[in-house]
Write a protein that holds these residues in place. Structure first.
Motif, PDB file in Angstrom:
ATOM      1  N   MET A  15       0.831  -1.212   0.000  1.00  0.00           N
ATOM      2  CA  MET A  15       0.000   0.000   0.000  1.00  0.00           C
ATOM      3  C   MET A  15       0.864   1.260   0.000  1.00  0.00           C
ATOM      4  O   MET A  15       0.525   2.258  -0.647  1.00  0.00           O
ATOM      5  CB  MET A  15      -0.933   0.002   1.218  1.00  0.00           C
ATOM      6  N   PHE A  16       1.975   1.216   0.716  1.00  0.00           N
ATOM      7  CA  PHE A  16       2.869   2.378   0.746  1.00  0.00           C
ATOM      8  C   PHE A  16       3.374   2.712  -0.659  1.00  0.00           C
ATOM      9  O   PHE A  16       3.328   3.865  -1.097  1.00  0.00           O
ATOM     10  CB  PHE A  16       4.050   2.115   1.682  1.00  0.00           C
ATOM     11  N   PHE A  17       3.878   1.695  -1.363  1.00  0.00           N
ATOM     12  CA  PHE A  17       4.438   1.940  -2.690  1.00  0.00           C
ATOM     13  C   PHE A  17       3.375   2.282  -3.728  1.00  0.00           C
ATOM     14  O   PHE A  17       3.653   2.963  -4.712  1.00  0.00           O
ATOM     15  CB  PHE A  17       5.253   0.725  -3.151  1.00  0.00           C
ATOM     16  N   PRO A  21       3.607   9.245  -3.113  1.00  0.00           N
ATOM     17  CA  PRO A  21       4.015   9.993  -4.312  1.00  0.00           C
ATOM     18  C   PRO A  21       5.182   9.286  -4.992  1.00  0.00           C
ATOM     19  O   PRO A  21       6.020   8.672  -4.327  1.00  0.00           O
ATOM     20  CB  PRO A  21       4.441  11.356  -3.753  1.00  0.00           C
ATOM     21  N   THR A  22       5.229   9.386  -6.304  1.00  0.00           N
ATOM     22  CA  THR A  22       6.288   8.719  -7.053  1.00  0.00           C
ATOM     23  C   THR A  22       7.647   9.297  -6.681  1.00  0.00           C
ATOM     24  O   THR A  22       7.850  10.511  -6.690  1.00  0.00           O
ATOM     25  CB  THR A  22       6.063   8.891  -8.570  1.00  0.00           C
ATOM     26  N   VAL A  28       6.005   5.485 -12.242  1.00  0.00           N
ATOM     27  CA  VAL A  28       4.886   4.988 -11.423  1.00  0.00           C
ATOM     28  C   VAL A  28       4.832   3.471 -11.479  1.00  0.00           C
ATOM     29  O   VAL A  28       4.673   2.788 -10.449  1.00  0.00           O
ATOM     30  CB  VAL A  28       3.548   5.585 -11.915  1.00  0.00           C
ATOM     31  N   GLU A  29       4.988   2.925 -12.697  1.00  0.00           N
ATOM     32  CA  GLU A  29       4.943   1.466 -12.866  1.00  0.00           C
ATOM     33  C   GLU A  29       6.095   0.795 -12.125  1.00  0.00           C
ATOM     34  O   GLU A  29       5.926  -0.259 -11.501  1.00  0.00           O
ATOM     35  CB  GLU A  29       5.006   1.098 -14.355  1.00  0.00           C
ATOM     36  N   GLY A  30       7.275   1.418 -12.180  1.00  0.00           N
ATOM     37  CA  GLY A  30       8.437   0.860 -11.489  1.00  0.00           C
ATOM     38  C   GLY A  30       8.255   0.843  -9.990  1.00  0.00           C
ATOM     39  O   GLY A  30       8.622  -0.127  -9.311  1.00  0.00           O
ATOM     40  N   MET A  34       7.949  -2.466  -7.622  1.00  0.00           N
ATOM     41  CA  MET A  34       8.770  -2.669  -6.433  1.00  0.00           C
ATOM     42  C   MET A  34       7.897  -3.067  -5.246  1.00  0.00           C
ATOM     43  O   MET A  34       8.243  -3.968  -4.473  1.00  0.00           O
ATOM     44  CB  MET A  34       9.556  -1.399  -6.100  1.00  0.00           C
ATOM     45  N   GLY A  35       6.750  -2.405  -5.113  1.00  0.00           N
ATOM     46  CA  GLY A  35       5.827  -2.738  -4.027  1.00  0.00           C
ATOM     47  C   GLY A  35       5.323  -4.166  -4.129  1.00  0.00           C
ATOM     48  O   GLY A  35       5.266  -4.895  -3.119  1.00  0.00           O
ATOM     49  N   ILE A  36       4.972  -4.595  -5.340  1.00  0.00           N
ATOM     50  CA  ILE A  36       4.483  -5.966  -5.531  1.00  0.00           C
ATOM     51  C   ILE A  36       5.593  -6.967  -5.270  1.00  0.00           C
ATOM     52  O   ILE A  36       5.378  -8.016  -4.655  1.00  0.00           O
ATOM     53  CB  ILE A  36       3.914  -6.131  -6.957  1.00  0.00           C
TER      54      ILE A  36
END
Length: 470
Positions: A15-17, A21-22, A28-30, A34-36
């Motif tokens: 949720m944080f990633f 904010p980018t 944004v996709e990167g 990273m979050g996933i």
């Protein structure tokens, strides 16, 4: 409790990633990739749910968060050629087990070479290495050898917990299983997964023979050095009562298998075709005008194992670990998305800058990576999880600081099989520990020593043989 904490932490990180904010220097996709990636990593380690279920969640999230443009990209990883190679390896392993070909080979070697306790230890070491080609499953090989070890030790009148020979034979059984596994690419799915990452991220064409030729020196070095170190530590007598009786018992077991059956012969021929095709892969184009890839060879061999009249087993008899297939597909989907969106490069770039790796001697970096990979099983017990964490990271790091990524990634991949220091680190350890001949402390001491020897062996191989080979 660990699982619940892990799940909460994984969701919080994701949720944080997604909501933050980018960050500067990343898309944004990167950032979402990273979050996933971190979400899946935490879930795979904490295991609040089975690892394949985490992979399913990750595959679903990737298109939902627009990290990949089309859901076919995420879902399609289950059809990667490397996944087919895993399936085929499981079928080939099932064929060898179903026909008793592996057991016949092991019994033949032990009865022919085990004329003394020292010779018996050497015979089991050799048998582990040879059977690794036929039985590409660490657990299946342990299940094959443990009963043979118990028969010998019982006839030798060795007492569990007291016998030095019993300790050494069972502990070296654990270690030789790992050393042999590191030599044969298909001997564990984690190594197949590693090859997939290497080929996918570097454009290399590493296959069965490239792995075998690269890994042989370190595997043999580690096995031989630990053979003599173990013999020196435990001071085993080289003459024991019951040797003749033990050989007769094993000979009876071999005799009970009967003459080599038609199924065993067919399995041996299929396996010989597989090895021959893998061995000649680099020459097939000039010889025949076409090349059969490693994956195509494996699938052809799988088909031969299953075809009526030619094959040796039915589809329902094949022990295919579908949960591992799904996990691997998810690992590829997450790993590729993390790399393709630039998230991995951004993260590694930050680490390189922070720790000054770009100015560090490449030889020192290689040593750190190799030793870290070998000893990483002390933290992450799963070989497949460690492969997913370490190999893409090592490749990206090498590319970032200007190292050739293929040799170092291959060298580190050899170290993934070293899960030999504690009982929970693999099913192989548990099977041998169940014999009662060694304690947790025994395994930890000799296992740490074996990991150090293995790290040295892999390092020597990397700095010499791999530089020439790759």
């Amino acid at each position: 409790m660990k699982g619940i904490i892990g799940a909460v932490l994984a969701v919080a990180v994701l949720m944080f990633f997604v909501l933050a904010p980018t960050m500067e220097g990343i898309t944004v996709e990167g950032q979402r990739a990273m979050g996933i990636f971190l979400f899946a990593l935490i879930m795979w380690v904490a295991r609040p749910i089975p690892i394949y279920q985490t992979s399913i969640i990750a595959i679903l999230i990737l298109p939902l968060l627009n990290v990949v443009e089309d859901q076919e990209v995420a879902f399609g990883t289950l059809g990667f050629d490397i996944i087919w190679l895993m399936v085929a390896a499981f079928v080939l392993s099932s064929a060898i087990n179903h026909t008793n070909l592996g057991k016949r080979l092991a019994l033949t070697l032990v009865t022919k070479l085990g004329t003394t306790p020292k010779g018996t230890l050497a015979a089991f070491m050799l048998a582990n290495f040879l059977v690794a080609f036929l039985v590409p499953s660490t657990t299946a090989r342990a299940a094959l050898f443990v009963p043979l070890v118990l028969v010998l030790l019982e006839v030798y009148k060795q007492i569990p917990g007291e016998s030095k020979l019993g300790k050494l034979m069972t502990l070296q059984g654990v270690q030789n299983n790992a050393f042999a596994t590191s030599m044969v690419m298909t001997a564990t799915s984690a190594q197949v997964l590693a090859i997939g990452f290497i080929n996918q991220m570097t454009g290399a064409r590493m296959g069965y023979m490239e792995w075998l030729m690269g890994s042989i020196p370190q595997a043999i070095f580690s096995a031989i050095v630990m053979f003599f170190i173990g013999y020196k530590i435990y001071k085993v007598k080289n003459s024991l009562d019951g040797l003749t009786e033990s050989k007769e018992i094993l000979k009876r077991q071999l005799k009970e298998l009967g003459p080599i059956s038609d199924k065993e012969k067919r399995a041996a021929l299929i396996f010989a075709f597989t090895i021959l095709s893998w061995a000649t892969g680099n020459y097939q184009e000039s010889w025949f005008g076409f090349e059969i890839s490693t994956e195509q060879t494996a699938v052809i061999s799988m088909l031969l194992c299953l075809l009526p009249g030619i094959g040796v087993l039915e589809w329902k008899q094949a022990d295919i670990k579908w949960d591992l297939m799904v996990f691997s597909a998810g690992a590829y989907a997450v790993g590729n998305a993390f790399n393709d969106t630039g998230g991995a490069g951004w993260m590694i770039g930050g680490l390189v800058e922070k720790f000054g790796l770009e100015s560090m001697n490449h030889s020192l970096v290689a040593l750190i990576l190799i030793f870290t990979t070998v000893f990483s099983h002390m933290v992450f017990t799963s070989k497949t999880v460690r492969t997913t964490i370490l190999i893409p990271t090592i490749i990206t790091l090498a590319q970032t600081i200007g190292m050739d990524p293929v040799p170092i990634a291959m060298a580190c991949s050899f170290g993934i099989a070293y899960t030999i220091t504690l009982v929970p680190h693999s099913k192989v350890n548990a099977l041998y520990f169940g014999t009662g001949y060694f304690t947790v402390t025994d395994q930890l001491k000799l296992g740490l020593l074996a990991c150090a020897v293995g790290s040295v062996g892999i390092s020597l191989t990397y700095f010499t043989w791999l530089q020439f080979l790759y």
